[in-house]
Design an enzyme around this catalytic site. Structure first.
Site, PDB file in Angstrom:
ATOM      1  N   CYS A 131       0.795  -1.230   0.000  1.00  3.21           N
ATOM      2  CA  CYS A 131       0.000   0.000   0.000  1.00  3.21           C
ATOM      3  C   CYS A 131       0.830   1.285   0.000  1.00  3.21           C
ATOM      4  O   CYS A 131       0.285   2.358  -0.221  1.00  3.21           O
ATOM      5  CB  CYS A 131      -0.960  -0.001   1.181  1.00  3.21           C
ATOM      6  SG  CYS A 131      -2.202  -1.290   1.042  1.00  3.21           S
ATOM      7  N   PHE A 151      -9.818  -5.291  -0.835  1.00  2.38           N
ATOM      8  CA  PHE A 151      -8.895  -4.995  -1.933  1.00  2.38           C
ATOM      9  C   PHE A 151      -9.567  -5.008  -3.300  1.00  2.38           C
ATOM     10  O   PHE A 151     -10.439  -5.828  -3.561  1.00  2.38           O
ATOM     11  CB  PHE A 151      -7.708  -5.956  -1.919  1.00  2.38           C
ATOM     12  CG  PHE A 151      -6.937  -5.903  -0.620  1.00  2.38           C
ATOM     13  CD1 PHE A 151      -6.679  -4.693  -0.013  1.00  2.38           C
ATOM     14  CD2 PHE A 151      -6.491  -7.058  -0.013  1.00  2.38           C
ATOM     15  CE1 PHE A 151      -5.993  -4.619   1.187  1.00  2.38           C
ATOM     16  CE2 PHE A 151      -5.803  -7.000   1.189  1.00  2.38           C
ATOM     17  CZ  PHE A 151      -5.546  -5.784   1.794  1.00  2.38           C
TER      18      PHE A 151
HETATM   19  C1  LIG Z   1     -13.330  -2.087   7.890  1.00  4.21           C
HETATM   20  C2  LIG Z   1     -12.646  -2.847   9.047  1.00  4.21           C
HETATM   21  C3  LIG Z   1     -11.925  -4.062   8.503  1.00  4.21           C
HETATM   22  C4  LIG Z   1     -13.729  -3.335  10.039  1.00  4.21           C
HETATM   23  O1  LIG Z   1     -14.424  -2.215  10.583  1.00  4.21           O
HETATM   24  P1  LIG Z   1     -14.420  -1.960  12.181  1.00  4.21           P
HETATM   25  O2  LIG Z   1     -15.038  -0.636  12.427  1.00  4.21           O
HETATM   26  O3  LIG Z   1     -13.063  -2.158  12.734  1.00  4.21           O
HETATM   27  O4  LIG Z   1     -15.469  -3.073  12.683  1.00  4.21           O
HETATM   28  P2  LIG Z   1     -15.324  -4.206  13.778  1.00  4.21           P
HETATM   29  O5  LIG Z   1     -14.397  -3.835  14.868  1.00  4.21           O
HETATM   30  O6  LIG Z   1     -16.738  -4.550  14.186  1.00  4.21           O
HETATM   31  O7  LIG Z   1     -14.725  -5.425  12.975  1.00  4.21           O
HETATM   32  C5  LIG Z   1     -15.509  -6.139  12.013  1.00  4.21           C
HETATM   33  C6  LIG Z   1     -14.829  -7.461  11.803  1.00  4.21           C
HETATM   34  O8  LIG Z   1     -13.565  -7.210  11.133  1.00  4.21           O
HETATM   35  C7  LIG Z   1     -12.565  -7.977  11.811  1.00  4.21           C
HETATM   36  N1  LIG Z   1     -11.264  -7.348  11.634  1.00  4.21           N
HETATM   37  C8  LIG Z   1     -10.921  -6.071  11.836  1.00  4.21           C
HETATM   38  N2  LIG Z   1      -9.599  -5.887  11.560  1.00  4.21           N
HETATM   39  C9  LIG Z   1      -9.143  -7.093  11.183  1.00  4.21           C
HETATM   40  C10 LIG Z   1      -7.856  -7.563  10.754  1.00  4.21           C
HETATM   41  N3  LIG Z   1      -6.821  -6.742  10.664  1.00  4.21           N
HETATM   42  N4  LIG Z   1      -7.735  -8.876  10.425  1.00  4.21           N
HETATM   43  C11 LIG Z   1      -8.796  -9.695  10.491  1.00  4.21           C
HETATM   44  N5  LIG Z   1     -10.017  -9.292  10.869  1.00  4.21           N
HETATM   45  C12 LIG Z   1     -10.203  -8.031  11.214  1.00  4.21           C
HETATM   46  C13 LIG Z   1     -13.014  -7.940  13.258  1.00  4.21           C
HETATM   47  O9  LIG Z   1     -12.375  -8.974  14.001  1.00  4.21           O
HETATM   48  C14 LIG Z   1     -14.508  -8.173  13.119  1.00  4.21           C
HETATM   49  O10 LIG Z   1     -14.792  -9.552  12.942  1.00  4.21           O
HETATM   50  P3  LIG Z   1     -16.140 -10.171  13.581  1.00  4.21           P
HETATM   51  O11 LIG Z   1     -16.040  -9.939  15.068  1.00  4.21           O
HETATM   52  O12 LIG Z   1     -16.135 -11.604  13.209  1.00  4.21           O
HETATM   53  O13 LIG Z   1     -17.293  -9.409  12.987  1.00  4.21           O
HETATM   54  C15 LIG Z   1     -11.693  -1.874   9.791  1.00  4.21           C
HETATM   55  O14 LIG Z   1     -11.161  -2.528  10.919  1.00  4.21           O
HETATM   56  C16 LIG Z   1     -10.546  -1.357   8.952  1.00  4.21           C
HETATM   57  O15 LIG Z   1     -10.717  -0.461   8.120  1.00  4.21           O
HETATM   58  N6  LIG Z   1      -9.318  -1.891   9.192  1.00  4.21           N
HETATM   59  C17 LIG Z   1      -8.095  -1.419   8.510  1.00  4.21           C
HETATM   60  C18 LIG Z   1      -7.581  -2.464   7.581  1.00  4.21           C
HETATM   61  C19 LIG Z   1      -6.116  -2.255   7.385  1.00  4.21           C
HETATM   62  O16 LIG Z   1      -5.329  -2.347   8.321  1.00  4.21           O
HETATM   63  N7  LIG Z   1      -5.659  -1.898   6.156  1.00  4.21           N
HETATM   64  C20 LIG Z   1      -4.259  -1.528   5.913  1.00  4.21           C
HETATM   65  C21 LIG Z   1      -3.431  -2.598   5.544  1.00  4.21           C
HETATM   66  S1  LIG Z   1      -3.877  -3.183   3.961  1.00  4.21           S
HETATM   67  C22 LIG Z   1      -2.459  -3.729   3.229  1.00  4.21           C
HETATM   68  O17 LIG Z   1      -1.409  -3.549   3.715  1.00  4.21           O
HETATM   69  C23 LIG Z   1      -2.649  -4.416   1.978  1.00  4.21           C
HETATM   70  C24 LIG Z   1      -2.008  -5.586   1.679  1.00  4.21           C
HETATM   71  C25 LIG Z   1      -2.471  -6.341   0.524  1.00  4.21           C
HETATM   72  C26 LIG Z   1      -2.404  -7.706   0.524  1.00  4.21           C
HETATM   73  C27 LIG Z   1      -2.917  -8.463  -0.521  1.00  4.21           C
HETATM   74  C28 LIG Z   1      -3.518  -7.856  -1.596  1.00  4.21           C
HETATM   75  O18 LIG Z   1      -4.073  -8.569  -2.613  1.00  4.21           O
HETATM   76  C29 LIG Z   1      -3.595  -6.462  -1.602  1.00  4.21           C
HETATM   77  C30 LIG Z   1      -3.080  -5.728  -0.572  1.00  4.21           C
END
Ligand SMILES: CC(C)(COP(=O)(O)OP(=O)(O)OC[C@H]1O[C@@H](n2cnc3c(N)ncnc32)[C@H](O)[C@@H]1OP(=O)(O)O)[C@@H](O)C(=O)NCCC(=O)NCCSC(=O)/C=C/c1ccc(O)cc1
Length: 401
Positions: free
Chosen positions: A175, A226
């Protein structure tokens, strides 16, 4: 015997040669173009599609999880090459990361990624207004097509660049690839008088598309966020006002690596494509470090900046990243509007995304004028954890609007 006077004269000659080789003014964005694959899907429909084509309907709890993440993603639609049904019909092995498929994926992406980059670059060159043969340097950034000779060579031939174009490939910066490529373009443009640098970033999730697995949380988040896209920028210093339109000056650029965070975002090719890991603390890590990056950058150019007076080109790595940045910097609601719009309409296209944000900002300035805007910050984040900062200034071409 060489006299001190002769040494002094030689030093002056070398100094003069160096001065003449360098540009007088700052690197400036002179053209921007973006492109996406044809196939697009709404975020609401994606979980059903994904679980159907990967034959994973026996994992309903994971589908529910994907639905929850999609709902909170801030994304409405994404473009993906892999959504083209023919790709998965021809390669059923792509849906299972335990089957060998890297060769077939690279075979496709090594052509398709430069072709997508060429579509964006063609638009950037048209926007710039000079012939492709005036490009002196090419920087191509991608994580999706690792092969040699690499995609920059094919891209250069698709665009008809001159055989002496100086090519560089950036790979696996994820990214922050777009931020890194723009910083290098700045160095090249300012240190080579007359240089015109084409930055082309292109990403295709095909390299990391596969079915869900129990316990593999990263697969869910990656498939929810993505998308595919390509962004291209022409960078050069000392613009020729008769034919070139300066959009954003690049006043300062820096890179910061956050200590002890190397495990948080990772990408690695394997026989079944590319594995990746996105740790759960990434938004908070970025939030804790962003202000220092900005303070250091503005101190370096002795400009006193108020965060709410800046325009922002922030990489929308995920909705929560934007929320955290807005909160820690105390930004008003509209400050990250360009990033949120790009996230909503295209998803996270990795290193390419920040070019889309720059393009959206430019569109907004052209539509609404630049009154009250002078300084801005482009920020991108990725594996490392690495944070790229570029300070931008509105250039004369946008002021004329
Ligand atoms: C939209 C999200 C994912 C969720 O919204 P939230 O407000 O945090 O909502 P929740 O806290 O209720 O979380 C919803 C669900 O997402 C899960 N989650 C929340 N972060 C996580 C987590 N990093 N892991 C895996 N579950 C999660 C969380 O555990 C939960 O699961 P569940 O309890 O089963 O509903 C939000 O956390 C968010 O924007 N996170 C930022 C994502 C992030 O770090 N992006 C930057 C890095 S991206 C990058 O480097 C790219 C690499 C790449 C690689 C391959 C490619 O093909 C292309 C690119």
């Amino acid at each position: 015997m060489i006299t001190p006077a002769a040494v002094g004269t030689a030093d002056k000659v070398v100094h003069e040669i160096r001065r003449k080789q360098r540009a007088d003014g700052p690197a400036t964005v002179l053209g921007i173009g973006t492109a996406n694959p044809e196939t697009c899907m709404s975020q609401d429909e994606y979980p059903d599609y994904y679980f159907r084509v990967t034959n994973s309907e026996h994992l309903p709890h994971l589908k529910d999880r994907l639905k929850r993440i999609c709902k909170k993603s801030g994304i409405e639609k994404r473009f993906m090459y892999v959504l083209n049904d023919e790709v998965l019909e021809a390669h059923p092995e792509f849906t299972d990361r335990n089957l060998p498929s890297l060769d077939a994926r690279v075979e496709i992406t090594s052509k398709a990624v430069p072709e997508l980059a060429a579509a964006a670059a063609t638009k950037a060159i048209a926007d710039w207004g000079r012939p492709a043969t005036d490009i002196t340097h090419l920087i191509f950034s991608t994580y999706s097509a690792v092969k040699a000779p690499s995609g920059d060579r094919y891209l250069a031939s698709l665009l008809g660049l001159r055989p002496t174009v100086s090519r560089t490939v950036l790979s696996l910066h994820g990214c922050y690839g777009g931020g890194r490529a723009l910083q290098l373009a700045k160095e090249l443009a300012e240190n080579n008088r007359g240089a015109r640098v084409l930055v082309a970033c292109a990403e295709m999730t095909l390299i990391a598309f596969y079915g869900p697995e129990e316990g593999a949380d990263d697969t869910m988040i990656g498939h929810a966020l993505f998308g595919d896209g390509s962004g291209a920028v022409i960078v050069g210093a000392d613009p020729d006002d008769a034919v070139e339109r300066p959009l954003f000056e690049m006043a300062f650029a820096s890179q910061t690596t956050v200590p002890d965070t190397e495990h948080l975002i990772t990408m690695q090719h394997n026989m079944g494509g590319m594995d990746y890991h996105v740790g759960s603390g990434v938004p908070e890590i970025i939030g804790s470090n962003i202000e220092q990056c900005l303070v250091d950058a503005f101190d370096s150019i002795a400009v006193k900046a108020k965060w709410n007076d800046l325009f922002w080109a922030v990489h929308p790595g995920g909705r929560r990243i934007l929320d955290v940045i807005q909160e820690v910097l105390g930004l008003g609601d509209g400050s990250l509007a360009a990033s949120r719009k790009v996230l909503r309409e295209f998803g996270n296209m990795s290193g390419t995304t920040v070019v889309f944000v720059l393009s959206e900002l430019r569109r907004r300035f052209e539509a609404n004028g630049v009154e009250g805007a002078e300084w801005g910050a482009l920020m991108a984040f990725g594996p490392g954890v690495t944070m790229e900062t570029i300070l931008l200034r509105i250039a004369s071409g946008l002021k004329k609007n």
